[in-house]
Scaffold this active site. Structure first.
Site, PDB file in Angstrom:
ATOM      1  N   HIS A 100       0.897  -1.297   0.049  1.00 14.58           N
ATOM      2  CA  HIS A 100      -0.220  -0.004   0.164  1.00 14.58           C
ATOM      3  C   HIS A 100       0.882   1.200  -0.018  1.00 14.58           C
ATOM      4  O   HIS A 100       1.968   1.223   0.787  1.00 14.58           O
ATOM      5  CB  HIS A 100      -1.030   0.085   1.063  1.00 14.58           C
ATOM      6  CG  HIS A 100      -1.830  -1.070   1.543  1.00 14.58           C
ATOM      7  ND1 HIS A 100      -1.292  -2.014   2.310  1.00 14.58           N
ATOM      8  CD2 HIS A 100      -3.182  -1.155   1.439  1.00 14.58           C
ATOM      9  CE1 HIS A 100      -2.313  -2.814   2.288  1.00 14.58           C
ATOM     10  NE2 HIS A 100      -3.319  -2.538   1.789  1.00 14.58           N
ATOM     11  N   ASP A 103       2.133   1.928   3.451  1.00  9.98           N
ATOM     12  CA  ASP A 103       3.162   1.038   3.952  1.00  9.98           C
ATOM     13  C   ASP A 103       4.651   1.360   3.702  1.00  9.98           C
ATOM     14  O   ASP A 103       5.427   1.408   4.716  1.00  9.98           O
ATOM     15  CB  ASP A 103       3.133  -0.178   3.257  1.00  9.98           C
ATOM     16  CG  ASP A 103       1.826  -0.832   3.483  1.00  9.98           C
ATOM     17  OD1 ASP A 103       0.977  -0.307   4.200  1.00  9.98           O
ATOM     18  OD2 ASP A 103       1.464  -1.906   2.535  1.00  9.98           O
TER      19      ASP A 103
END
Ligand code: XLS
Ligand code: NI
Ligand code: NI
Length: 436
Positions: A100, A103
């Site tokens: 993501h 992240d």
């Protein structure tokens, strides 16, 4: 400084090996049904669980020991994490990873700052991809962690939040494209509701469709050729997620003219939360020509949430691989370990044990499934079971040449239907066990 100084490249040693840091079954270059295991399985490591999960739970703080990570939300720390992640994936021999946007890089005070942070880290991701040859299976945007997304993103009641999410997804697709990603995933993080008392369901679903159409348009403009996927899940974090299972997603995609643009990314634990088996979900997607990729994990039948455990059950991986092989394999997708080590497994080395186990379990599932297919008895049984459709009245129906009047004439003449044959479920279960 190496993040995993005591681990060297994981090797295939075969089923007799007692080395916990060796593959017993995953032999990347071994040919199964005309393709190497590596090409069949396309293993992928997820950034969020493997490099961002501190292993906390609602009752306790994180336990994970990650010496390369100082725990700060700085760009510098994010870059160090990238180096550790690629060292890990390279040593493991995983050809892909998934992330993501949030992240990999920290959120800043404004979207502009956040995008700048992301660009800085993407540079390092690119470098490391080049150095190791590890590729991006898919990217995605985290549209669920920040408080602004408490009511959802594309299905928020707040149009500004929808706009923010759109801006975020635009950038996430760009970054995925820049990194040569093979796909992009839409998992409806908080796209759902907690109470219908405050929810306009119809309006929210229409907004979600608009959102996906905008993403499809942007993909075209950008020239991004990767595959879009939608990932079903029935609940958690919301009480009712809109993309609840494969059938619901397919219906939504068809209703809104999106079916040609998205395939499904199916996750085992989501299937079981929806009251299905993973194989059921795969069959539903496969039958609709929408089997894209899998998030390989497993739940715990005694815990009612998305526990995201590593898959180790050979029976499960066999079923999954049977259906994947049946539908011609994962083209742009992969076996993506959307899985995390248990809170009690807090050492860096546990990340290796977990992934090696998952990879071996899938390699075994692949070999067993291929052996079952080669043997042919299972396929023959099913083919035989439906043989009444191959000629006569069955064929006429399948070809669309029969009316209710034809059926009536046929049965009136015959008097009664031919008797059924036994379904032989136990016989077939025993047959599968011959191969396990
Ligand atoms: C959460 C989902 C998520 C997606 C990516 O349950 O599995 O991890 O795979 O957003
Ligand atoms: Ni997932
Ligand atoms: Ni999940």
């Amino acid at each position: 400084m190496a993040a995993f100084p005591n681990v060297s490249k994981i090797q295939y040693e075969g089923p007799k090996s007692k080395d916990p840091l060796a593959f017993k079954w995953y032999n990347p270059d071994e040919i199964v049904e005309g393709k190497s295991m590596k090409e069949h399985l396309r293993f992928s490591v997820v950034y969020w669980h493997t490099f961002r999960n501190r292993l906390s739970d609602p009752f306790g703080m994180g336990t994970a020991i990650r010496p390369w990570d100082d725990g700060s939300e700085s760009v510098e720390n994010a870059k160090k994490r990238v180096r550790a992640a690629f060292e890990f994936m390279d040593k493991l021999g995983a050809p892909f990873y998934a992330f993501h946007d949030r992240d990999v890089a920290p959120e800043g005070p404004t979207l502009k700052h956040t995008n700048r942070n992301l660009d800085a880290v993407v540079k390092v991701l690119k470098e490391e991809q080049r150095r190791t040859g590890v590729r991006l299976l898919w990217g995605t945007a985290c549209l669920f962690a920040h408080p602004r997304y408490a009511m959802g993103a594309a299905t928020s009641c707040n149009a500004d939040v929808f706009a923010y999410a759109g801006a975020q997804v635009k950038k996430a697709i760009e970054v995925t494209h820049e990194l040569g990603g093979e796909g992009y995933v839409f998992w409806g993080g908080r796209e759902g509701y907690s109470s219908l008392l405050n929810t306009d369901l119809k309006r929210e679903l229409e907004h979600l469709a608009k959102f996906l159409h905008m993403a499809v348009d942007w993909k075209k403009q950008l020239g991004f050729k990767g595959q879009f996927y939608i990932e079903p899940k029935p609940k958690e974090p919301t009480k009712h997620q809109y993309d609840s299972d494969a059938a619901a997603c397919l219906n939504f995609l068809r209703e809104h003219g999106l079916k040609d643009h998205l395939k499904l990314n199916l996750e085992t634990n989501h299937a079981t939360l929806a009251g299905h088996t993973m194989q059921h979900e795969l069959e539903v997607a496969g039958a609709a020509g929408a089997l894209g990729s899998i998030d390989a994990n497993t739940g715990d039948m005694l815990i009612g949430w998305d526990t995201d455990q590593f898959p180790t059950d050979i029976y499960l991986t066999t079923q999954v691989m049977l259906t994947i092989l049946k539908y011609g394999g994962l083209a742009t997708g992969g076996v993506n370990f959307d899985a995390k080590v248990r809170r009690e497994s807090f050492e860096p080395i546990d990340l290796f044990y977990a992934h090696i186990g998952g990879m071996d379990a899938f390699a075994r599932g692949l070999k067993i499934a291929a052996a079952i297919r080669k043997d042919g008895r299972l396929d023959d049984f099913v083919r035989q079971r439906y043989s009444s459709w191959d000629s006569g009245i069955g064929l006429k129906v399948e070809q669309g040449r029969a009316s209710l009047r034809d059926l009536e004439t046929y049965i009136l003449k015959k008097g009664d239907a031919d008797p059924n044959d036994s379904g032989r479920q136990e016989f077939l279960e025993n047959l599968i066990n011959e191969f396990i």
